[in-house]
Design a protein around this motif. Structure first.
Motif, PDB file in Angstrom:
ATOM      1  N   CYS A  71       0.826  -1.215   0.000  1.00  0.00           N
ATOM      2  CA  CYS A  71       0.000   0.000   0.000  1.00  0.00           C
ATOM      3  C   CYS A  71       0.859   1.263   0.000  1.00  0.00           C
ATOM      4  O   CYS A  71       0.500   2.262  -0.632  1.00  0.00           O
ATOM      5  CB  CYS A  71      -0.921   0.000   1.217  1.00  0.00           C
ATOM      6  N   CYS A  76      -1.545   2.986  -2.700  1.00  0.00           N
ATOM      7  CA  CYS A  76      -2.945   2.624  -2.453  1.00  0.00           C
ATOM      8  C   CYS A  76      -3.701   3.846  -1.935  1.00  0.00           C
ATOM      9  O   CYS A  76      -3.246   4.538  -1.027  1.00  0.00           O
ATOM     10  CB  CYS A  76      -2.989   1.497  -1.418  1.00  0.00           C
ATOM     11  N   LYS A  78      -6.324   4.041  -0.217  1.00  0.00           N
ATOM     12  CA  LYS A  78      -6.852   3.929   1.143  1.00  0.00           C
ATOM     13  C   LYS A  78      -5.780   4.093   2.221  1.00  0.00           C
ATOM     14  O   LYS A  78      -6.057   4.579   3.313  1.00  0.00           O
ATOM     15  CB  LYS A  78      -7.487   2.544   1.343  1.00  0.00           C
ATOM     16  N   HIS A 121      -3.472  -5.062   1.209  1.00  0.00           N
ATOM     17  CA  HIS A 121      -4.560  -4.936   2.184  1.00  0.00           C
ATOM     18  C   HIS A 121      -5.732  -5.881   1.873  1.00  0.00           C
ATOM     19  O   HIS A 121      -6.639  -6.020   2.681  1.00  0.00           O
ATOM     20  CB  HIS A 121      -5.056  -3.488   2.286  1.00  0.00           C
TER      21      HIS A 121
HETATM   22 ZN   LIG Z   1      -4.155  -0.441   0.927  1.00  0.00          ZN
END
Ligand SMILES: [Zn+2]
Length: 145
Positions: A71, A76, A78, A121
């Motif tokens: 991530c 990423c 998020k 994730h």
């Molecule tokens: Zn992520």
């Protein structure tokens, strides 16, 4: 890791030391689930025709290349929160990684590979299931050719 700017504080340094790039726990879990499903593959492999790139998980006969993207390094939406110190540098670094990922996807596709990217994730069982399905489909297809 020669491209890191000097950590600006012990806190940032501690954070970065936890950001590993290879053999991460999520990737290991996905690999172990794939193994349990009876799939055999190679890890951290170069691919002929694609210099300076390594593939996290390779299924040579099905020609499927899998990346388990971290991530942090792969941006990423998020979870990627670059350190506040040197923010512009980090943003450019991660944007560069994303461009490189795109280039890798295109180059692999042109070489006849099917590319799968999963995020670290994502639940490892879901990632393994997705990878398994694609590998089976590609293996069937190459058997028919
Ligand atoms: Zn992520």
């Amino acid at each position: 890791m020669t491209y890191r700017p000097p950590p600006s504080s012990p806190h940032v340094s501690a954070h970065l030391s936890q950001v590993r790039r290879r053999d991460t726990a999520p990737e290991m879990r996905v690999r172990s689930l794939l193994h349990r499903r009876g799939l055999r593959f190679r890890v951290d492999q170069p691919i002929a025709g694609l210099p300076r790139r390594r593939i996290d998980i390779v299924f040579p006969s099905a020609r499927v290349a899998v990346f388990v993207d971290g991530c942090f390094w792969h941006g990423c939406v998020k979870h990627c929160m670059p350190p506040k110190a040197n923010a512009a540098w980090w943003q450019e670094k991660i944007a560069g990684n994303r461009r490189r990922d795109q280039e890798t996807n295109i180059a692999l596709a042109e070489l006849g590979w099917t590319v799968i990217r999963v995020w670290e994730h994502e639940p490892p069982s879901a990632s393994a299931q997705k990878i398994h399905a694609v590998v089976m489909e590609q293996a069937d297809r190459s058997a028919r050719l």
